[in-house]
Scaffold this active site. Structure first.
Site, PDB file in Angstrom:
ATOM      1  N   HIS A   1       0.813  -1.215   0.000  1.00 55.63           N
ATOM      2  CA  HIS A   1       0.000   0.000   0.000  1.00 55.63           C
ATOM      3  C   HIS A   1       0.850   1.270   0.000  1.00 55.63           C
ATOM      4  O   HIS A   1       0.311   2.364   0.006  1.00 55.63           O
ATOM      5  CB  HIS A   1      -0.890  -0.008   1.236  1.00 55.63           C
ATOM      6  CG  HIS A   1      -0.101  -0.286   2.474  1.00 55.63           C
ATOM      7  ND1 HIS A   1       0.369  -1.557   2.774  1.00 55.63           N
ATOM      8  CD2 HIS A   1       0.362   0.518   3.437  1.00 55.63           C
ATOM      9  CE1 HIS A   1       1.067  -1.506   3.880  1.00 55.63           C
ATOM     10  NE2 HIS A   1       1.089  -0.258   4.316  1.00 55.63           N
TER      11      HIS A   1
ATOM     12  N   ASP B   1      -5.706  -2.753  -2.123  1.00 51.86           N
ATOM     13  CA  ASP B   1      -4.472  -1.957  -2.076  1.00 51.86           C
ATOM     14  C   ASP B   1      -3.573  -2.216  -3.277  1.00 51.86           C
ATOM     15  O   ASP B   1      -3.959  -2.895  -4.235  1.00 51.86           O
ATOM     16  CB  ASP B   1      -3.714  -2.234  -0.765  1.00 51.86           C
ATOM     17  CG  ASP B   1      -3.127  -3.629  -0.745  1.00 51.86           C
ATOM     18  OD1 ASP B   1      -3.716  -4.526  -1.359  1.00 51.86           O
ATOM     19  OD2 ASP B   1      -2.057  -3.822  -0.121  1.00 51.86           O
TER      20      ASP B   1
ATOM     21  N   ASP C   1      -3.860  -7.490  -1.684  1.00 55.94           N
ATOM     22  CA  ASP C   1      -4.132  -8.392  -0.560  1.00 55.94           C
ATOM     23  C   ASP C   1      -4.980  -7.758   0.542  1.00 55.94           C
ATOM     24  O   ASP C   1      -5.479  -8.441   1.416  1.00 55.94           O
ATOM     25  CB  ASP C   1      -2.830  -8.995   0.014  1.00 55.94           C
ATOM     26  CG  ASP C   1      -1.826  -7.959   0.440  1.00 55.94           C
ATOM     27  OD1 ASP C   1      -2.114  -6.752   0.318  1.00 55.94           O
ATOM     28  OD2 ASP C   1      -0.737  -8.356   0.898  1.00 55.94           O
ATOM     29  N   ARG C   2      -5.141  -6.426   0.500  1.00 54.55           N
ATOM     30  CA  ARG C   2      -5.970  -5.778   1.519  1.00 54.55           C
ATOM     31  C   ARG C   2      -7.372  -5.510   1.000  1.00 54.55           C
ATOM     32  O   ARG C   2      -7.585  -5.460  -0.219  1.00 54.55           O
ATOM     33  CB  ARG C   2      -5.369  -4.437   1.935  1.00 54.55           C
ATOM     34  CG  ARG C   2      -4.061  -4.583   2.636  1.00 54.55           C
ATOM     35  CD  ARG C   2      -3.574  -3.253   3.172  1.00 54.55           C
ATOM     36  NE  ARG C   2      -2.387  -3.493   3.983  1.00 54.55           N
ATOM     37  CZ  ARG C   2      -1.905  -2.649   4.871  1.00 54.55           C
ATOM     38  NH1 ARG C   2      -2.491  -1.487   5.050  1.00 54.55           N
ATOM     39  NH2 ARG C   2      -0.835  -2.948   5.577  1.00 54.55           N
TER      40      ARG C   2
ATOM     41  N   LYS D   1      -3.069 -12.946   2.556  1.00 50.30           N
ATOM     42  CA  LYS D   1      -4.372 -12.319   2.695  1.00 50.30           C
ATOM     43  C   LYS D   1      -4.875 -11.981   1.300  1.00 50.30           C
ATOM     44  O   LYS D   1      -4.092 -11.922   0.353  1.00 50.30           O
ATOM     45  CB  LYS D   1      -4.308 -11.111   3.604  1.00 50.30           C
ATOM     46  CG  LYS D   1      -3.370 -10.023   3.161  1.00 50.30           C
ATOM     47  CD  LYS D   1      -3.206  -9.006   4.288  1.00 50.30           C
ATOM     48  CE  LYS D   1      -2.132  -8.009   3.937  1.00 50.30           C
ATOM     49  NZ  LYS D   1      -1.275  -7.666   5.061  1.00 50.30           N
TER      50      LYS D   1
END
Ligand code: G1P
Ligand code: ZN
Length: 545
Positions: free
Chosen positions: A114, A279, A283-284, A378
């Site tokens: 990010h 992001d 993964d976010r 994630k």
């Protein structure tokens, strides 16, 4: 093909942090900087020779030259085949998926997640092992040791490989296969979620969404999955073309940085029903409803409580895990379900063993990360699809689902305060001071709050028995409130102090307070114990999430 052995000397500071090695682009552009680190990875990952490596990144500035260098070094190292994403693109979850699907020996991800990109932005490199997950600390420590003594690296003398077409090439004895970055991942999602049911929400006009790819890697994935496969209206994906500097923005899906999306969901007319963002490397995730924000810790708890409704998880879940600073909302759900709940240090790498050992099925972090045993990273779009599937099953709004969850389990008011780019010495001595006074704090009272435990969190991995100490100062209060202090391991400028504040409220009539108001007394206590304002010379945090 000629292989050159290049003499080099070590670069300082090549110690991977929470998630790989992250530095300014200009640092990576120094002669031999990238090469030293890549050779250190190759020397550490003994299984790569004669094997398959996955390679790709989030498309940020310096991705392209770095990929060409890594390909040539991989050929010189005796790697048999590299699968590289078209245009050099692969999201972090897609790398994890592809490593597992094709039984690769590992993968290299080029991303600083990010963090902003561009000529003056950040760059990063991360190695994932054959289970698809981030390399464990033992591996990253070994890489670092290697980088401190490196004297030579090997690189093939060859032309650049074109990455625009889905085609295979030979680089000496090594095959380079340019793969579609989206298809394997999209196929996996189809196997986990009820695409038919979600699609009917869109085709019937019952649901509208806005997904903000933030000019980063998820654009092509989101367009394919949401707009093409699930028939969401064309234009549901915004900022969907990856750009090398993320359109000049900060590709972090939170209320502070995903402003455009938040404005759309907050608008009084024609706001879509559901909003989400991801992001830099995909993964976010952030999930929002109309004028309603879902805290990521709550999101993990809600997913856990409702996993039985989702095809990929209807068989039941083994257990859950959350990182130390993540709120304990999911603990309440695990309690009720009678499953284990693990508390790990910050960073996805600690979940890998628990997932591999089938101790957990779902896991997450407060920092807008959640995932499951489908891969070992994630996964932003996975979380969005999980929520869409939930909306299809429950036929309720995002807000209604969250509020009824709070009614059953209570609400964990939660916030993270970040103090960025503070002097490293000041930051270290603040933490050191907390460490020193921690044992004397137990039993002390601050206003309405009494401390029941204060320590520096240490994690004993139940699978490989490794111990990770000094993972954050935690203060537990007798009413289930908590404060956690730790320093970021991903920043590239000075130090970032993160303060995590949490308060549990079981009474549903008290679930409507603004978060910062509900936490005000604890925020003041955090400051008085850690002396943040005086030590850091700051009046307020830089970012509040
Ligand atoms: C941050 C987050 C952490 C996450 C990591 C990588 O690390 O806090 O939860 O795993 O980014 O996305 P930190 O900067 O706090 O070390
Ligand atoms: Zn990321």
């Amino acid at each position: 093909m000629n292989i050159k052995k290049i003499k080099t000397t070590p670069h300082e500071g090549q110690k991977p942090g929470t998630s790989g090695l992250r530095k300014k682009v200009t640092v990576f552009q120094q002669p031999h900087y990238l090469e030293n680190f890549v050779q250190s990875i190759f020397n550490t990952a003994t299984g790569l020779k004669n094997n398959l490596l996955i390679l790709g990144g989030d498309g940020r500035y310096y991705n392209k030259p770095a990929i060409q260098t890594i390909l040539k070094m991989a050929a010189a190292h005796g790697i048999k085949q590299v699968m590289v994403g078209q245009h050099g693109f692969l999201s972090t979850p897609a790398v994890s998926c592809v490593i597992r699907k094709y039984n690769a020996a590992g993968g290299i991800i080029l991303s600083a997640s990010h963090n902003p990109g561009g000529v003056d932005g950040d760059f990063g490199i991360k190695f994932n092992i054959s289970n698809g997950g981030p390399a464990p600390t033992s591996f990253t420590d070994a890489t670092y040791e290697c980088s401190k003594t490196i004297s030579e690296y090997a690189i093939a003398e060859a032309d650049d490989i074109p990455l625009d077409n889905l085609q295979s090439y030979q680089l000496g004895d090594m095959q380079v296969s340019v793969i579609d970055p989206v298809s394997d991942y999209a196929e996996m999602m189809m196997g986990l979620f009820d695409f038919k049911k979600i699609k009917s929400l869109f085709t019937s006009g019952e649901l509208s969404i806005c997904f903000d790819a933030m000019h980063a890697i998820t654009g092509p994935y989101a367009k394919e999955i949401f707009e093409k496969q699930l028939s969401a209206a064309v234009g549901s994906v915004i900022n969907g073309i990856p750009s090398e500097n993320f359109g000049g923005g900060h590709p972090d899906p939170n209320l502070a940085h995903a402003k455009e999306l938040v404005e759309i969901l907050n608008s009084d007319s024609n706001a879509p029903d559901f909003g989400a963002a991801s992001d830099g490397d995909g993964d976010r995730n952030m999930i929002i409803g109309q004028k309603f924000f879902v805290n990521p810790s709550d999101s993990l708890a809600i997913m856990t409580a409702n996993a039985n409704l989702i095809p990929g998880y209807s068989r039941g879940i083994n257990g859950v895990a959350r990182s130390l600073p993540t709120s304990r909302a999911v603990d309440k759900v695990a309690d009720k379900l009678g499953i284990d709940c693990y508390e790990t240090p910050t960073g996805w790498k600690y979940f890998g063993n628990l997932l591999d050992d089938k101790r957990i099925t779902l896991c997450g972090e407060e920092s807008f990360g959640s995932g499951s045993d489908h891969i070992r990273e994630k996964d932003g779009l996975w979380a969005v699809l999980f929520w869409l599937n939930l909306l299809a099953e429950k036929q309720q709004s995002v807000e209604a689902i969250t509020r009824s969850h709070w009614k059953i389990y209570g609400r964990h008011y939660y916030s993270r305060h970040d103090y960025e780019a503070i002097d490293s010495e000041v930051a270290n001595s603040l933490i050191e001071n907390l460490r020193t006074i921690s044992s004397s704090l137990t039993g002390k009272e601050f206003g309405n709050y009494k401390i029941t435990l204060c320590d520096d969190f240490s994690y004993n991995d139940p699978v490989d028995s490794s111990v990770s100490s000094n993972q954050g100062i935690r203060i537990l209060f007798d009413d289930e409130s908590r404060i956690v202090f730790r320093l970021s391991g991903t920043g590239t400028e000075g130090a970032t102090l993160r303060v995590y504040i949490e308060k549990y409220e079981s009474d549903a009539s008290l679930h409507d307070m603004p978060t910062q108001t509900a936490l005000a007394e604890l925020i003041a206590i955090a400051d008085s114990i850690a002396e943040i304002k005086t030590r850091c010379q700051r009046d307020s945090p830089d970012v509040i999430t």
